[in-house]
Design a protein around this motif. Structure first.
Motif, PDB file in Angstrom:
ATOM      1  N   TYR A  24      -8.095   4.672  -4.699  1.00 35.82           N
ATOM      2  CA  TYR A  24      -8.119   3.308  -4.175  1.00 35.82           C
ATOM      3  C   TYR A  24      -9.538   2.913  -3.807  1.00 35.82           C
ATOM      4  N   PHE A  55      -7.565  -3.119   0.392  1.00 38.61           N
ATOM      5  CA  PHE A  55      -7.448  -2.179  -0.715  1.00 38.61           C
ATOM      6  C   PHE A  55      -7.184  -2.875  -2.038  1.00 38.61           C
ATOM      7  N   GLY A  56      -7.663  -2.250  -3.098  1.00 36.87           N
ATOM      8  CA  GLY A  56      -7.200  -2.602  -4.418  1.00 36.87           C
ATOM      9  C   GLY A  56      -5.820  -1.997  -4.644  1.00 36.87           C
ATOM     10  N   LYS A  57      -5.231  -2.273  -5.795  1.00 33.49           N
ATOM     11  CA  LYS A  57      -3.869  -1.801  -6.067  1.00 33.49           C
ATOM     12  C   LYS A  57      -3.826  -0.343  -6.502  1.00 33.49           C
ATOM     13  N   GLY A  58      -4.981   0.223  -6.729  1.00 38.24           N
ATOM     14  CA  GLY A  58      -5.032   1.641  -7.043  1.00 38.24           C
ATOM     15  C   GLY A  58      -5.021   1.929  -8.525  1.00 38.24           C
ATOM     16  N   TYR A  87      -0.333   0.018   7.805  1.00 32.02           N
ATOM     17  CA  TYR A  87      -0.309  -0.421   6.415  1.00 32.02           C
ATOM     18  C   TYR A  87       1.039  -0.034   5.804  1.00 32.02           C
ATOM     19  N   ASP A 111       3.024   0.271  -1.487  1.00 31.27           N
ATOM     20  CA  ASP A 111       4.053   0.000  -2.487  1.00 31.27           C
ATOM     21  C   ASP A 111       3.445   0.082  -3.879  1.00 31.27           C
ATOM     22  N   GLY A 148       2.130  -0.769  -7.316  1.00 26.13           N
ATOM     23  CA  GLY A 148       1.698  -2.056  -7.856  1.00 26.13           C
ATOM     24  C   GLY A 148       1.056  -2.979  -6.846  1.00 26.13           C
ATOM     25  N   HIS A 149       1.091  -2.584  -5.583  1.00 27.24           N
ATOM     26  CA  HIS A 149       0.488  -3.412  -4.528  1.00 27.24           C
ATOM     27  C   HIS A 149      -0.597  -2.687  -3.753  1.00 27.24           C
ATOM     28  N   GLY A 150      -0.693  -1.397  -3.917  1.00 32.00           N
ATOM     29  CA  GLY A 150      -1.665  -0.651  -3.132  1.00 32.00           C
ATOM     30  C   GLY A 150      -1.238  -0.610  -1.680  1.00 32.00           C
ATOM     31  N   LEU A 151      -2.204  -0.639  -0.784  1.00 35.64           N
ATOM     32  CA  LEU A 151      -1.928  -0.669   0.645  1.00 35.64           C
ATOM     33  C   LEU A 151      -2.225  -2.057   1.181  1.00 35.64           C
TER      34      LEU A 151
END
Lengths: 108, 112
Positions: A86, A98-101, B35, B38, B40-43
């Motif tokens: 991330y 954060f980005g979505k990873g 936080y 999920d 597809g959504h990250g944190l």
């Protein structure tokens, strides 16, 4: 708006290959950027932050303000690097945005 | 583990029931965060606290409330749990010499 974009959901490479995980940000002012790593649903761990300019586990990241990017790189991937990565931007209240990873999978 | 623990580690509950998650720190840090994670959504930030009884909303605060009656504990309450609140919840504290965020081990919450 403060935003972090990681365009790749999944990145798959072979062991020994170079790795680059992309991160772009949107922020007015001087950004403070981080990379966090999460192994197998464990807690998030700080990998590195741009102000320290250090190399952790062979990973480096350079802040490019012109391209608003903070890509994470490693010249030779190892199987133990497989994890979720991330990219994060520090917000005004000290929180992290954060980005979505990106899930990195290193194949033998 | 930077002195941060979350409880419970896992919880299964039914729609409509209230749920409280606890974050406990031993470091006496001022800032604490909740936080949710999920796919597809990250944190995404739910709520945060900058001191005892000082809290504020994050990005996804609807359906959640928090309380911080003492420095070491930051509670997250789902007033009436919904299936959309099934998630992994992470608490974080900000501290250390360089004010880094340290994360707890997470709470896996399933709302059926």
């Amino acid at each position: 708006a403060q935003r972090v974009t990681q365009p790749e959901k999944l990145l798959s490479v072979f062991k020994g290959a170079p790795v680059e995980l992309k991160c772009n940000y949107s922020y007015s002012g001087s950004p403070e950027l981080f990379w966090y790593v999460q192994y197998s649903r464990q807690r998030l761990q700080l990998l590195l932050r741009h102000i320290s300019r250090e190399s952790i586990k062979g990973f480096t990241a350079d802040l490019n303000k012109g391209e608003t990017s903070f890509h994470l790189k490693k010249p030779f991937a190892q199987e133990e690097d497989s994890a979720m990565y991330y990219c994060a931007l520090q917000g005004s209240q000290g929180n992290l945005i954060f980005g979505k990873g990106t899930k990195l999978s290193v194949k033998p | 583990d930077a002195g941060i623990t979350q409880s419970p580690r896992h919880k299964v509950t039914e729609t409509g029931t209230p749920v409280t998650l606890r974050c406990h720190q031993t470091e006496n840090h001022r800032y604490m965060y909740w936080y949710r994670q999920d796919p597809g959504h990250g944190l995404r930030l739910i709520h945060y606290s900058y001191g005892v009884k000082d809290t504020d909303k994050g990005e996804v605060s609807d359906g959640y409330s928090v309380s911080r009656s003492k420095t070491e504990d930051f509670l997250l309450t789902l007033e009436s749990a919904t299936s959309s609140q099934t998630s992994v919840y992470f608490c974080a504290i900000r501290g250390g010499v360089d004010e880094k965020l340290f994360f707890g081990s997470g709470t896996q919450l399933s709302v059926l």
